[in-house]
Design an enzyme around this catalytic site. Structure first.
Site, PDB file in Angstrom:
ATOM      1  N   GLU A 342      38.982 -27.917 -27.669  1.00 23.89           N
ATOM      2  CA  GLU A 342      39.208 -27.862 -29.121  1.00 23.89           C
ATOM      3  C   GLU A 342      40.610 -27.324 -29.398  1.00 23.89           C
ATOM      4  OE1 GLU A 342      35.281 -27.294 -31.404  1.00 23.89           O
ATOM      5  OE2 GLU A 342      35.426 -25.566 -30.095  1.00 23.89           O
ATOM      6  N   CYS A 426      31.519 -25.184 -38.900  1.00 19.30           N
ATOM      7  CA  CYS A 426      32.583 -24.230 -39.241  1.00 19.30           C
ATOM      8  C   CYS A 426      33.538 -24.775 -40.294  1.00 19.30           C
ATOM      9  CB  CYS A 426      33.359 -23.842 -37.987  1.00 19.30           C
ATOM     10  SG  CYS A 426      33.922 -25.246 -37.006  1.00 19.30           S
TER      11      CYS A 426
END
Ligand SMILES: [Zn+2]
Length: 662
Positions: A342, A426
């Site tokens: 990520e 998120c």
């Protein structure tokens, strides 16, 4: 609702010229950002809460309900990892997460900022109920983590590296600060102060305490907010400790792994670069690892640099800023190309179709850039903040505020579409809280100066040298570069007004009360500084030329070789299938093409489109095979581009930012 208390200074020794963002309720935004903030206040804020309920987050935090049991955490990608954490591997089924507290924290924060815009008693009641659950859940000693209390009891403070314990605390703190400011209700703020006190009793530099810090940064910047709102220096000190301790030897994550009987070398991500803890922060010179973690760390470092006047942090931050913006940033302000970590890979590796470019990472860049402005107005940071704001971050939220992107690629074959929710949710509340608090990114205030970082219809209220001042911007920005500013102090007052002159503007003209002034003489670091004794009704007019630009990438970026991107003002453009006849990869934009801007009030909520006569590869004569000696014929076609942030708000289809350059 009560008005927000002004943040109080929490530290001694801060630089005299520290700039603080104006608190959210002191800025009313209209126009472009007003539309987006309305979408969040009227839709997103409620949707976030509902989705949290559907994801069964409340079952995890409510002590009056049975514990939901264990399933694999999302960030534990293998059965081995699940086993190590004592969890059961159930594939993609998720009913609990170690980071649910963070999503609830950000949801509370989004709701709080949205209440300034629109009263919402129903949502406020629901948030109050969530806060009551946290009140009940909190232990005698102040500890509070739904994951460690309800899912993995007895294991608190044993795995800071992987388990988001302090990260969750940080987001709940940010939620608590925002909710207190918006509603005057102290309950969650008091809960989080007790928890922060508990954290300080367990972790810290003093003998007998663990020398730990979080694998996922966030607590640092949250503690700075807590210190500012409470005036308690101890929270600032704890934030500074987390920054100072990160990456020191002996490495805490090694020691912690050994203490729980694990081999530190078995770490899934192999390197502590993943969490920017491979070296002490002042020695770091490359942006590495998980992109969101990196942005949150640098944000916290910038806060501490401002609060303590710490030049050693500022120097490190400038090195990291250079590394990000000259080698590792998408033209949209997106960052972190790889899904694997990520995050970051290697310099100039910026693939378009497979770009991870998480919404949270671009939001994090906005956070970092805005904090760099705490050290004084500098367009080096504000221009990039604007780039990330208008492009790679709000692309993550649909125009109506109901659908979301996690990844923000710069090219799509039509199958990358917005989703209602994500098992790791998120991004939605992150972009939600950023948009709902957008006013505080417009302006920052020092003892005798106000800096205007962003332009757009808005009104700001602030006190300077004891005098209340209202400052109004009238502008159609980002569609038009004319900005009319009216300054209305209650009584004449002397201060410096700093106005950003964006690097994308080829020429700018400044007038004060109708008189043209020489911009060059008064501009430094990309800001015009106007010092005068301001009187009621003083007017400043800034005309920013907003040319259509062709932008090219450094030749080291192999994915963009032979390609061109279009921009106008702060906006990066893309082409979408809906507006173009040809398959997008067949299009070539001739260098000689005349590109025109058109107002399209009925399109995508009202945008300016760009269009040009282009060439398209024809498909004639290719029915028989894949390859042949003759190149395809080229036909004339019309190319229309829309702002990147607005893509995938119509029927699914192809999208492309980097066009073939001919
Ligand atoms: Zn995210």
């Amino acid at each position: 609702m009560t008005a927000s208390p002004s943040p109080r200074p929490a530290t001694k020794g801060k630089p005299k010229l520290a700039f603080r963002p104006l608190p959210v309720p002191q800025v009313d935004v209209h126009g472009f950002w007003g539309d987006r903030a309305d979408a969040v206040a009227t839709r997103t804020a409620d949707i976030l809460y509902e989705r949290c309920v559907e994801a069964r987050m409340l079952e995890q935090i409510d002590p009056d309900r049975p514990s939901p049991g264990i399933v694999i955490p999302f960030h534990s990608p293998s059965p081995d990892e699940a086993d190590r954490q004592g969890a059961e591997f159930t594939g993609s089924t998720v009913t609990t997460q170690m980071f649910w507290d963070s999503d609830l924290g950000k949801t509370i924060e989004t709701a709080a900022y949205s209440l300034y815009r629109r009263k919402n008693p129903e949502l406020e009641k629901k948030i109050d109920a969530v806060i009551d659950m946290y009140g009940k859940l909190q232990q005698e000693d102040g500890y509070l983590s739904s994951w460690y209390q309800r899912i993995q009891p007895g294991k608190r403070w044993t795995n800071l590296r992987d388990c988001h314990e302090l990260y969750c605390a940080g987001h709940l703190i940010e939620g608590a600060v925002a909710y207190y400011q918006a509603t005057g209700k102290r309950k969650l703020l008091d809960i989080m102060c007790r928890y922060a006190d508990h954290i300080a009793s367990v972790l810290g530099p003093e003998p007998g305490k663990k020398k730990g810090y979080c694998g996922h940064e966030e607590i640092e910047l949250a503690l700075v907010k807590l210190a500012r709102v409470t005036g308690e220096r101890k929270y600032m000190e704890l934030a500074k400790y987390f920054i100072d301790q990160r990456g020191q030897q002996p490495h805490y994550f090694d020691e912690e792994a050994r203490a729980r009987g694990a081999d530190p070398r078995a770490y899934h991500f192999k390197t502590y670069e993943y969490s920017q803890s491979h070296r002490p922060v002042r020695e770091q010179d490359k942006v590495v690892g998980h992109a969101v973690r990196a942005m949150y760390l640098y944000s916290g470092m910038a806060d501490i640099a401002t609060e303590y006047g710490d030049d050693s942090l500022r120097v490190a931050l400038d090195r990291l800023w250079d590394d990000l913006t000259t080698k590792n940033l998408y033209i949209t302000g997106g960052l972190g190309p790889s899904a694997h970590n990520e995050g970051f890979t290697s310099d100039y590796d910026l693939p378009n179709e497979s770009a991870y470019a998480e919404t949270c990472a671009a939001v994090g860049l906005v956070f970092w850039a805005s904090r760099m402005l705490g050290m004084g107005p500098n367009a080096r940071y504000a221009d990039m903040m604007e780039r990330a704001l208008y492009n790679g971050s709000i692309s993550g939220l649909s125009l109506d505020g109901s659908l979301f992107f996690y990844e923000n690629p710069l090219e799509s074959r039509g199958r990358h579409n917005r989703w209602k929710w994500h098992r790791c949710p998120c991004c939605p509340p992150n972009v939600g809280r950023m948009v709902a608090s957008i006013g505080s990114y417009f302006y920052s205030l020092a003892d005798d100066a106000l800096a205007v970082h962003l332009y757009g219809d808005s009104t700001a209220r602030f006190d300077i040298a004891g005098t209340p001042v209202s400052l109004t911007q009238a502008s159609r920005y980002p569609w038009d570069g004319a900005v009319e500013i009216t300054v209305d102090p209650q009584a004449p007052v002397e201060f410096t007004l700093h106005l950003r002159i964006p690097a994308w503007s080829s020429s700018a003209m400044l007038q004060i009360n109708g008189e043209v002034v020489d911009l060059e003489d008064m501009t430094s670091d990309g800001y015009a500084a106007i010092r005068r004794n301001w009187k009621k009704g003083d007017r400043v007019r800034l005309d920013l030329e907003m040319p259509i630009e062709r932008l090219y990438a450094n030749p080291e970026v192999r994915q963009d070789a032979g390609r061109v991107a279009l921009s106008r003002g702060p906006l990066i453009y893309c082409v979408e299938a809906s507006d173009n006849d040809s398959r997008l990869h067949r299009l070539t934009l001739p260098r000689t093409a005349d590109i025109e801007a058109h107002e399209a009030p009925g399109l995508l909520g009202g945008v300016v489109t760009l269009s040009a006569t282009a060439r398209a590869d024809a498909g004639d004569g290719w029915q028989d095979g894949l390859y042949r000696r003759e190149p395809p014929a080229s036909v004339e076609t019309r190319l229309t581009a829309i702002p990147y942030f607005a893509w995938d708000n119509r029927e699914p289809g192809e999208m492309l930012v980097w066009l073939r350059d001919g």
